[in-house]
Design an enzyme around this catalytic site. Structure first.
Site, PDB file in Angstrom:
ATOM      1  N   GLY A 125       3.712  -7.734  -2.737  1.00 29.31           N
ATOM      2  CA  GLY A 125       4.062  -7.573  -1.334  1.00 29.31           C
ATOM      3  C   GLY A 125       5.386  -6.892  -1.069  1.00 29.31           C
ATOM      4  O   GLY A 125       5.984  -7.059  -0.001  1.00 29.31           O
ATOM      5  N   ARG A 178     -20.818  -8.722  -2.947  1.00 27.54           N
ATOM      6  CA  ARG A 178     -19.822  -7.830  -2.382  1.00 27.54           C
ATOM      7  C   ARG A 178     -20.209  -7.446  -0.942  1.00 27.54           C
ATOM      8  O   ARG A 178     -19.364  -7.340  -0.068  1.00 27.54           O
ATOM      9  CB  ARG A 178     -19.634  -6.557  -3.230  1.00 27.54           C
ATOM     10  CG  ARG A 178     -18.630  -5.548  -2.677  1.00 27.54           C
ATOM     11  CD  ARG A 178     -17.271  -6.145  -2.344  1.00 27.54           C
ATOM     12  NE  ARG A 178     -16.556  -6.626  -3.480  1.00 27.54           N
ATOM     13  CZ  ARG A 178     -15.538  -5.939  -4.044  1.00 27.54           C
ATOM     14  NH1 ARG A 178     -15.158  -4.784  -3.538  1.00 27.54           N
ATOM     15  NH2 ARG A 178     -14.908  -6.429  -5.074  1.00 27.54           N
ATOM     16  N   ALA A 219      10.466   5.980  -2.963  1.00 27.23           N
ATOM     17  CA  ALA A 219       9.383   6.655  -2.224  1.00 27.23           C
ATOM     18  C   ALA A 219       8.547   5.701  -1.362  1.00 27.23           C
ATOM     19  O   ALA A 219       8.536   5.800  -0.136  1.00 27.23           O
ATOM     20  CB  ALA A 219       8.484   7.415  -3.196  1.00 27.23           C
ATOM     21  N   HIS A 255      -0.120   5.257  -1.929  1.00 24.73           N
ATOM     22  CA  HIS A 255      -0.564   5.416  -3.322  1.00 24.73           C
ATOM     23  C   HIS A 255       0.650   5.837  -4.143  1.00 24.73           C
ATOM     24  O   HIS A 255       1.382   6.754  -3.738  1.00 24.73           O
ATOM     25  CB  HIS A 255      -1.682   6.457  -3.426  1.00 24.73           C
ATOM     26  CG  HIS A 255      -2.194   6.614  -4.829  1.00 24.73           C
ATOM     27  ND1 HIS A 255      -2.970   5.654  -5.444  1.00 24.73           N
ATOM     28  CD2 HIS A 255      -1.979   7.578  -5.752  1.00 24.73           C
ATOM     29  CE1 HIS A 255      -3.232   6.039  -6.682  1.00 24.73           C
ATOM     30  NE2 HIS A 255      -2.643   7.198  -6.901  1.00 24.73           N
TER      31      HIS A 255
HETATM   32  C1  GRF Z   1       2.574  -0.854  -6.265  1.00 21.79           C
HETATM   33  O1  GRF Z   1       2.425  -0.177  -7.490  1.00 21.79           O
HETATM   34  C2  GRF Z   1       2.150   0.049  -5.149  1.00 21.79           C
HETATM   35  O2  GRF Z   1       2.431   1.377  -5.454  1.00 21.79           O
HETATM   36  C3  GRF Z   1       0.688  -0.096  -5.116  1.00 21.79           C
HETATM   37  O3  GRF Z   1       0.471  -1.480  -5.358  1.00 21.79           O
HETATM   38  C4  GRF Z   1       1.541  -1.974  -6.212  1.00 21.79           C
HETATM   39  C5  GRF Z   1       2.111  -3.276  -5.714  1.00 21.79           C
HETATM   40  O4  GRF Z   1       2.676  -3.092  -4.462  1.00 21.79           O
HETATM   41  N1  GRF Z   1       0.194   0.419  -3.850  1.00 21.79           N
HETATM   42  P1  GRF Z   1       3.319  -4.344  -3.639  1.00 21.79           P
HETATM   43  O5  GRF Z   1       4.591  -4.752  -4.352  1.00 21.79           O
HETATM   44  O6  GRF Z   1       2.301  -5.456  -3.666  1.00 21.79           O
HETATM   45  O7  GRF Z   1       3.586  -3.788  -2.287  1.00 21.79           O
END
Ligand code: GRF
Length: 207
Positions: free
Chosen positions: A12, A66, A180, A110
């Site tokens: 998160g 699903r 980023a 991403h």
């Molecule tokens: C990170 O590698 C992010 O780039 C990808 O999910 C991973 C965890 O993100 N989208 P977060 O710390 O849970 O926001």
């Protein structure tokens, strides 16, 4: 007021960047309605609780199929009825019915410069492992609208990050997050909340 639902799966940190940006005014005109996680007990849900927004856990494992999860997930999102769905480290494929009901209103972050290192199987640390394996000197992150493909929707913004000698996947992931992801996602939400972005066909233009 842009009402958003943030979908998470783990740490998160991108959710935290959004909450911090709202608190310090880098994101205006925006309200987080709820946080949905596909995993119980993750740090992202703790962050939501601390911030005072409802945290909801909806895991595909809790459903017989699903298809049933997809139906329940989409129904919950329709019930919350956000203006924008934000995928912040969310590792579950978005159901087709949700993509069509929220067409042009789902964004994803991403951890690479799409079209590099994206698509099926490219998530989390694996993205950075592949970037290091390939020997790229620059990587980064991309925030984009979500369509029926995987990481194929219109690109909203990208930010480049240098790859340094000696980088491990973990070190590189952290740098991509700090330099980023945690900048791009809040900026994109603020741009959408304040009408600075528009979709023209399959391309994003600044209004
Ligand atoms: C990170 O590698 C992010 O780039 C990808 O999910 C991973 C965890 O993100 N989208 P977060 O710390 O849970 O926001």
């Amino acid at each position: 007021m842009l009402k958003i639902v943030v979908c998470v799966s783990g740490g998160g940190t991108n959710l935290q960047a959004i909450m911090d940006a709202i608190d310090c005014g880098k994101i205006t005109n925006t309200q987080i309605l709820a946080v949905i996680s596909n995993n119980p007990g993750v740090k992202a849900l703790e962050r939501a609780e601390k911030y005072g927004v409802p945290g909801i856990c909806m895991s595909p494992k809790e459903y017989a199929s699903r298809a049933e999860f997809n139906e329940a997930f989409t129904n919950k999102m329709c019930e919350l009825s956000p203006d924008l769905v934000v995928l912040a480290g969310f590792l579950v494929k978005i159901p087709e019915q949700m993509v069509s009901k929220f067409s042009g209103r789902i964004v994803n972050i991403h951890p690479a410069l799409i079209p590099s290192f994206c698509g099926v199987g490219y998530y989390g640390l694996k993205v950075h492992e592949k970037a290091l394996e390939r020997g790229v000197k620059v990587t980064g992150a991309t925030v984009h609208f979500v369509n029926e493909g995987m990481d194929e929707g219109p690109i909203i913004a990208q930010k480049a990050v240098e790859v340094l000698d000696g980088d491990t996947p973990e070190i590189l992931q952290r740098r991509v997050m700090e330099q980023a992801e945690w900048i791009l996602l809040p900026q994109a939400i603020d741009d959408i909340a304040n009408g600075r972005i528009k979709l023209v066909g399959n391309h994003v233009r600044r209004a």
